[in-house]
Design a protein around this motif. Structure first.
Motif, mmCIF file in Angstrom:
data_model
loop_
_atom_site.group_PDB
_atom_site.id
_atom_site.type_symbol
_atom_site.label_atom_id
_atom_site.label_comp_id
_atom_site.label_asym_id
_atom_site.label_seq_id
_atom_site.Cartn_x
_atom_site.Cartn_y
_atom_site.Cartn_z
ATOM 1 N N ILE A 262 0.491 -1.389 -0.164
ATOM 2 C CA ILE A 262 -0.266 -0.415 0.037
ATOM 3 C C ILE A 262 0.531 1.278 0.334
ATOM 4 O O ILE A 262 0.472 2.150 -0.625
ATOM 5 C CB ILE A 262 -0.676 -0.452 1.497
ATOM 6 C CG1 ILE A 262 -1.237 -1.151 1.662
ATOM 7 C CG2 ILE A 262 -1.893 1.695 1.670
ATOM 8 C CD1 ILE A 262 -2.859 -1.339 2.508
ATOM 9 N N VAL A 263 1.851 1.413 1.187
ATOM 10 C CA VAL A 263 2.629 2.518 0.851
ATOM 11 C C VAL A 263 3.443 2.685 -0.625
ATOM 12 O O VAL A 263 3.463 3.909 -0.520
ATOM 13 C CB VAL A 263 4.217 2.280 1.982
ATOM 14 C CG1 VAL A 263 5.227 3.194 2.052
ATOM 15 C CG2 VAL A 263 3.302 2.229 3.803
ATOM 16 N N THR A 266 1.389 3.774 -3.339
ATOM 17 C CA THR A 266 0.407 5.148 -2.500
ATOM 18 C C THR A 266 2.147 6.137 -3.043
ATOM 19 O O THR A 266 1.503 7.262 -4.192
ATOM 20 C CB THR A 266 0.136 4.961 -1.367
ATOM 21 O OG1 THR A 266 -0.992 4.158 -1.228
ATOM 22 C CG2 THR A 266 0.170 6.961 -1.407
ATOM 23 N N LEU A 267 3.344 5.202 -3.060
ATOM 24 C CA LEU A 267 4.093 7.075 -3.735
ATOM 25 C C LEU A 267 4.924 6.835 -4.893
ATOM 26 O O LEU A 267 4.252 8.019 -5.394
ATOM 27 C CB LEU A 267 5.463 6.132 -2.372
ATOM 28 C CG LEU A 267 5.627 6.659 -0.845
ATOM 29 C CD1 LEU A 267 6.499 6.203 -0.493
ATOM 30 C CD2 LEU A 267 5.368 8.146 -1.275
ATOM 31 N N SER A 269 2.026 5.894 -7.515
ATOM 32 C CA SER A 269 1.612 6.547 -8.058
ATOM 33 C C SER A 269 1.592 8.107 -7.511
ATOM 34 O O SER A 269 0.912 8.667 -8.802
ATOM 35 C CB SER A 269 -0.249 6.596 -7.088
ATOM 36 O OG SER A 269 -0.223 4.679 -7.318
ATOM 37 N N THR A 270 1.394 9.089 -6.649
ATOM 38 C CA THR A 270 1.540 10.469 -6.493
ATOM 39 C C THR A 270 2.998 10.387 -6.996
ATOM 40 O O THR A 270 3.629 11.532 -8.406
ATOM 41 C CB THR A 270 2.465 10.504 -5.258
ATOM 42 O OG1 THR A 270 1.283 10.158 -4.332
ATOM 43 C CG2 THR A 270 2.381 11.730 -4.802
#
Length: 326
Positions: A262-263, A266-267, A269-270
């Motif tokens: 998940i981490v 998320t990073l 995708s950003t």
């Protein structure tokens, strides 16, 4: 490139040895031992570099997929995100094996590319070196090139967690410098067959292979490059997960295994959003130069001073603890 390889090997060797003597293999505690209360300066720079690298490889993965298979770039980007998530979910041991195995495959393909480039563009490569002006800032450029590459060293210290002797860590570091720069040198020479237009391409590897019309090798090369994007992202994001895990452990908690992918995603995708907004070439041109100087200041200089002192101090303590030799 020789300058870069020497600097990279030296920094790797000293970093590996400092990690061994301090037994600190995550970048937060390692930088704490090196920088004291100023450790957060490295983390700020590292997170910025992390997002920059992820943006570049995320956008490049999409470009590579579109150029090779004719698929929408989003397909390649999503595929890379999924594979990175799988690797980060499974942790250090799988990432170590993937890094080692894929590096051997990458070496073989780059060697084939080098041979093929000389067969097709041999005279053009020779003409480029013969007629292009010789640069005067090779020493400065070599140091700067190594500057942002060595920034990721604290993120991969987990690979030497099983080393027990100085000759293992020093040897691994010096060999790492050579192993890292040889494919770069081979690829650089091969690119001179399409110089200077190749310098404006978002993914020079794809442009070169298309120019070579390498057939099956073209497909293999694109797959290997795509896999290299995946392993690069996984290694960098694994370091973030390790940093979070240490923080959880210090509070008597355990980082949930499901939180790792998940981490990472998320990073990723950003970063990819930023990559699509600014473009690969723009990101590289605007970001790497300033970050290089920052990492030289917050990592390389302290390592060559404080780090060397701590290593020598540890060696002296080890010798004194053994007592006199009778």
């Amino acid at each position: 490139m020789v300058t870069s390889g020497l600097v990279f090997g030296l920094v790797l060797a000293l970093s590996f040895e400092l990690a061994r003597v301090t037994k600190l293999y995550d970048y937060r505690r390692f930088c704490g031992a090196l920088l004291g209360r100023g450790w957060f300066l490295f983390e700020i720079c590292y997170l910025i570099l992390l997002l920059l690298i992820l943006a570049v490889i995320g956008a490049a993965a999409g470009e590579l997929t579109a150029a090779t298979f004719g698929l929408p770039p989003l397909v390649g980007t999503l595929a890379m995100m999924a594979l990175v998530g799988v690797l980060t979910f499974n942790g250090s041991q799988l990432i170590k094996r993937v890094l080692a195995g894929w590096s051997i495959l990458l070496y073989a393909v780059y060697l084939l590319l080098f041979v093929l480039a000389f067969q097709v563009f041999g005279s053009d490569i020779v003409d480029t070196y013969r007629h292009s002006p010789l640069g005067e800032d090779w020493l400065k450029s070599g140091i700067l090139y190594s500057g942002y590459n060595v920034a990721v060293v604290p993120a991969v210290l987990f690979v030497v967690s099983e080393h027990r002797r100085r000759r293992e860590t020093i040897g691994a570091g010096l060999m790492g410098g050579a192993i890292a720069i040889i494919p770069a040198a081979l690829f650089f020479v091969a690119m001179m067959g399409k110089y200077p237009e190749i310098g404006d391409q978002p993914v020079p590897a794809s442009f070169l292979m298309a120019s070579l019309d390498g057939g099956w090798l073209n497909l293999v090369f694109q797959v290997v490059v795509f896999g290299t994007f995946v392993e690069t992202g996984a290694a960098l994001l694994h370091a973030v997960n390790q940093r979070l895990e240490i923080s959880f452990n210090e509070r008597g908690q355990i980082l949930p295994r499901a939180a790792r992918p998940i981490v990472a995603v998320t990073l990723l995708s950003t970063a990819i959003f930023a990559g699509q907004k600014f473009g690969i070439v723009g990101l590289i041109a605007s970001g790497y130069g300033a970050l290089t100087l920052a990492f030289i200041a917050v990592f390389i200089v302290p390592l060559l001073t404080i780090g060397v002192w701590k290593i020598l101090k540890s060696r002296t303590q080890d010798a004194s603890s053994q007592g006199p030799i009778m």
